[in-house]
Scaffold this active site. Structure first.
Site: not given
Ligand code: NAD
Ligand code: MG
Length: 341
Positions: A27-28, A108, A134
């Site tokens: 997402s991000q 975060h 994201g």
């Molecule tokens: P997500 O779950 O959408 O994406 C995570 C990515 O990491 C994916 O590409 C996944 O395939 C990969 N992944 C998962 N496990 C893995 C591993 N063990 N090794 C390598 N790659 C791996 O995550 P997100 O929601 O984008 O969150 C990422 C960060 O952004 C977090 O710190 C979250 O708190 C923060 N955040 C998210 C949002 C939101 O709305 N989603 C908003 C603000 C901040």
């Protein structure tokens, strides 16, 4: 006075000559990487081997490396993996490749606040946390806008960590909307509180309890669904655009009188006391400990509760009713296309 920054406050030059790695393409991750690319930043994406996202990222014009390679090349590493996976990946694939003068960024504060990641001395540690999902970080950027963000610094070894965080926030479009300076502690604790008490936990429990109350009283579940879930978006949109009073201006005076007199009975003193308890668990680390242990155990309780939620009557009714509103399904499809993976 809150420290709020906009485009003219950012020193864009700070990212010139810096090599940035975005770790993860969910997402991000996809939003940061693509916005940085379009802002002219030297960005590469670090993904685990065999990642399904690699093809998508390459097709979008990004360089894709393994996480260790990306961390080796880069001098600014933004970690955008699920919070519960970050510590293991950091220790194995990122930390060995970070050195004096490098910077590690988060979206975060969880892992720094609860000390599951402790970067070595010599490294700047900062946060750029967009206050939105994201797909919106990406979409608003392409439309010339941005999603507001919080920035914070946990370690300022270069003396420029905050300015660097602001430059990064600028490159993903956040300074177009407003960037608020905070701390890792404030961001982590308010973020967890918000999602537990208001945005996710409080809201879904309120909607479900309202639905159950109407159905138990003999009303049609379809009627209860429209009333307690579907209409919520219209109200939230009004609050988002014009605040609470602006929303009240648009509803009938009957609705407004009911709001003003009944709302405080629902969110009673007892509910407020429970909110305070939830906040205590966040502040003293009990929630973080519980969540880390749940992950370590393979998510048994999480999966059980999620399944129970999916099987609830409100979900069956909702799925049927949304089938008849294809314009809603079209919107959902678009979100799934750009996130995840
Ligand atoms: P997500 O779950 O959408 O994406 C995570 C990515 O990491 C994916 O590409 C996944 O395939 C990969 N992944 C998962 N496990 C893995 C591993 N063990 N090794 C390598 N790659 C791996 O995550 P997100 O929601 O984008 O969150 C990422 C960060 O952004 C977090 O710190 C979250 O708190 C923060 N955040 C998210 C949002 C939101 O709305 N989603 C908003 C603000 C901040
Ligand atoms: Mg959150």
């Amino acid at each position: 006075m809150p420290k709020l920054y906009y485009e003219h406050d950012a020193d864009k030059g700070l990212l010139e000559g810096r090599k940035v790695a975005v770790i993860g393409y969910g997402s991000q991750g996809h939003a940061h990487a693509l916005n940085l690319l379009d802002s002219g930043v030297d960005v590469r994406v670090g993904l685990r081997e065999g990642s399904a996202s690699a093809a998508k990222a390459r097709a979008a014009g990004l360089r894709v490396l393994t996480i260790a390679e990306a961390a080796t090349e880069a001098d600014l590493v933004m970690i955008l993996l699920p919070d519960t996976d970050q510590a293991a990946v950091y220790d194995r694939d990122i930390a060995p490749h970070l050195g004096e003068g490098d910077a590690v960024f988060f979206a975060h504060g969880f892992n720094i606040r609860y000390e599951t990641i402790t970067p070595a001395p010599g490294i700047d540690v900062a946060m750029v946390a967009p206050k939105g999902p994201g797909h919106l970080v990406r979409r608003t950027y392409t439309e010339g806008g941005g999603v507001p963000a919080l920035i914070a610094v946990a370690a300022d070894e270069s003396g420029k960590a905050m300015a660097l965080a602001l430059a990064y926030a600028d490159a993903i479009g956040a300074t177009r909307a407003g960037v608020l300076e905070t701390t890792f502690t404030e961001e982590t604790e308010t973020d967890l509180f918000g999602e537990q008490v208001v945005l996710c936990g409080g809201l879904t429990a309120l909607v479900t309890a309202g639905f159950e109350t109407l159905v138990a009283a003999g009303y049609q579940p379809e009627s209860a669904y429209f009333e307690c879930l579907h209409e919520l978006k219209l109200i939230v949109d009004l609050m988002y655009e014009q605040g609470i009073s602006g929303m009240r201006f648009s509803i009938s005076t009957t609705a407004e009188y009911g709001d003003l007199t009944r709302g405080p009975r629902i969110i009673s003193e007892g509910v407020r006391a429970e909110m305070r308890k939830v906040l205590d668990e966040i502040q003293d680390g009990r929630f973080a400990k519980e969540w880390i242990e749940e992950n370590a155990a393979g998510l048994p309780r999480f999966n059980e509760l999620r399944k129970k939620g999916q099987e609830h009557q409100i979900e069956q009714i909702g799925a049927q009713l949304r089938e008849m509103m294809p314009f809603i399904t079209a919107g959902r499809q678009r979100i799934e296309d750009v996130s995840g993976g």
